[in-house]
Scaffold this active site. Structure first.
Site, short mmCIF file in Angstrom:
data_model
loop_
_atom_site.label_atom_id
_atom_site.label_comp_id
_atom_site.label_asym_id
_atom_site.label_seq_id
_atom_site.Cartn_x
_atom_site.Cartn_y
_atom_site.Cartn_z
N GLU A 1 -24.12 -52.86 -89.60
CA GLU A 1 -22.70 -52.45 -89.16
C GLU A 1 -21.79 -52.23 -89.97
O GLU A 1 -20.58 -51.37 -89.34
CB GLU A 1 -22.39 -53.77 -87.91
N GLY B 1 -25.56 -57.93 -98.55
CA GLY B 1 -25.62 -57.20 -97.33
C GLY B 1 -26.99 -56.61 -97.25
O GLY B 1 -27.78 -56.78 -96.14
N HIS B 2 -27.58 -56.08 -98.08
CA HIS B 2 -28.93 -55.47 -98.04
C HIS B 2 -30.00 -56.52 -97.79
O HIS B 2 -30.96 -56.17 -97.11
CB HIS B 2 -29.31 -54.33 -99.25
N SER C 1 -21.58 -51.85 -102.35
CA SER C 1 -21.94 -51.33 -103.76
C SER C 1 -20.79 -51.16 -104.41
O SER C 1 -20.52 -51.22 -105.71
CB SER C 1 -23.05 -50.50 -103.64
N ASP D 1 -21.38 -49.98 -91.88
CA ASP D 1 -21.47 -48.51 -91.81
C ASP D 1 -21.68 -48.02 -90.49
O ASP D 1 -22.47 -47.33 -90.09
CB ASP D 1 -22.57 -47.77 -92.68
N GLN E 1 -22.11 -44.24 -89.25
CA GLN E 1 -23.70 -44.13 -89.71
C GLN E 1 -24.89 -44.65 -88.54
O GLN E 1 -25.54 -44.11 -88.11
CB GLN E 1 -23.97 -44.51 -90.97
O1 PAF Z 1 -26.35 -46.82 -96.00
C1 PAF Z 1 -27.12 -46.19 -97.03
O2 PAF Z 1 -26.95 -46.54 -97.94
C2 PAF Z 1 -27.41 -44.70 -96.94
O3 PAF Z 1 -26.66 -44.07 -95.98
C3 PAF Z 1 -28.88 -44.73 -96.06
C4 PAF Z 1 -28.92 -44.76 -94.79
C5 PAF Z 1 -29.76 -45.31 -97.02
C6 PAF Z 1 -29.15 -43.23 -96.23
O4 PAF Z 1 -29.11 -42.76 -97.58
#
Ligand code: PAF
EC number: 6.3.2.1
Length: 287
Positions: free
Chosen positions: A150, A38-39, A188, A152, A155
């Site tokens: 998306e 995902g990252h 994670s 999160d 966020q």
């Molecule tokens: O989504 C995340 O991993 C965290 O909330 C972020 C955006 C890196 C902020 O610490």
């Protein structure tokens, strides 16, 4: 080839300022490490859109509401760096907590409305911690673009709201949730699932899809959500924190599917909290 690493704000600023002076477009991918596909999809999107990409790895203490959760969060710096090197990332920023929050640090950014409800109800202070660290990273890098998943979703919308409200000159690029073949959203936290829990975990995404299908066919929202909560528990989850239909743009609660919406869920499997969400078009919309 390894990726250059900086650990201080001064070094980060020096490198990104030099890039910007040379006319390069800079993208930021903020992460807390323990990188998964995902990252990496965020990093690939950033590399496509920008000339230089900074990835930050910082387990932000201000967004954890329990010391146990903070301690249990996986820290895999070397593996993370090894995953990023082949992609062609230009810089890794790995500050420690003192660098980000030096003694006397006293500022907190709070985005009202969008941070309330959903995860905000169950993780007090979490979104203030996210907004504060993300704003710092935006200011430190002066990035033109930042990528958020998306997965999160609350966020993502919170960061968009903050950028608009504070006139931060950065474009937010939303990237779709990446899933395992069985539908489980990558996280994670999945690393902590036992084999038995791993077998149950994908039922959350399957049930979410089932609810979305029923709502799209006109099923009444509140009873359908109530039945689905029971089904999540019956599937083996210990607790459902929320399962809600919200307006996509500002996450206000919806009781009918009459505008672009998001179906969002958080549930506990043993002591692991998993979240997921999917987008929904209003009934009658053609796309
Ligand atoms: O989504 C995340 O991993 C965290 O909330 C972020 C955006 C890196 C902020 O610490």
């Amino acid at each position: 080839m390894s990726v250059p690493i900086v650990r201080s704000t001064a070094e980060l600023r020096a490198v990104t300022a030099r890039w910007r002076r040379s006319g390069a477009k800079v993208a930021l991918v903020p992460t807390m490490g323990a990188l998964h596909e995902g990252h990496l999809s965020l990093v690939r999107a950033a590399l496509q859109k920008a000339d230089r990409v900074v990835v930050t790895l910082f387990v932000n203490p201000k967004q954890f509401n329990s010391a146990t959760d903070l301690d249990a969060y996986p820290r895999t710096e070397n593996q993370d760096a090894a995953k990023l090197a082949p992609l062609g990332v230009h810089l890794l920023y790995l500050p420690d907590a003192e660098e980000v929050y030096p003694p006397g640090f006293a500022t907190s950014i709070s985005v009202s409305g969008i941070s309330e409800g959903l995860c905000g109800s169950f993780r007090p202070g979490h979104f203030d911690g996210v907004a504060t660290v993300v704003a710092k990273l935006f200011l430190q890098t002066g990035a033109d673009l930042a990528c958020f998943g998306e997965k999160d979703f609350q966020q993502l919308q919170l960061v968009r709201r903050m950028v608009r409200d504070l006139d931060i000159p950065i474009t937010i690029l939303a990237c779709p949730t990446i899933r395992e073949a069985d539908g489980l959203a990558l996280s994670s936290r999945n690393l902590r699932l036992s084999p038995a829990q791993r077998a149950i975990a994908p039922k959350l995404a399957a049930l979410l899809l089932g609810v979305a299908d029923r709502l799209a066919r006109g099923a009444p929202v509140l009873p359908t959500l109530a039945e689905a909560r029971a089904a999540i528990l019956a599937a083996g989850y210990r607790e459902v924190e929320y399962l809600e239909l919200r307006r996509e743009a500002d996450l206000q609660p919806l009781t009918s599917l009459d505008q672009p919406a998001r179906l969002l869920v958080a549930a506990w499997l043993g002591d692991i909290r998993l979240i997921d969400n999917i987008g929904m078009s209003p009934i009658g919309a053609t796309n």
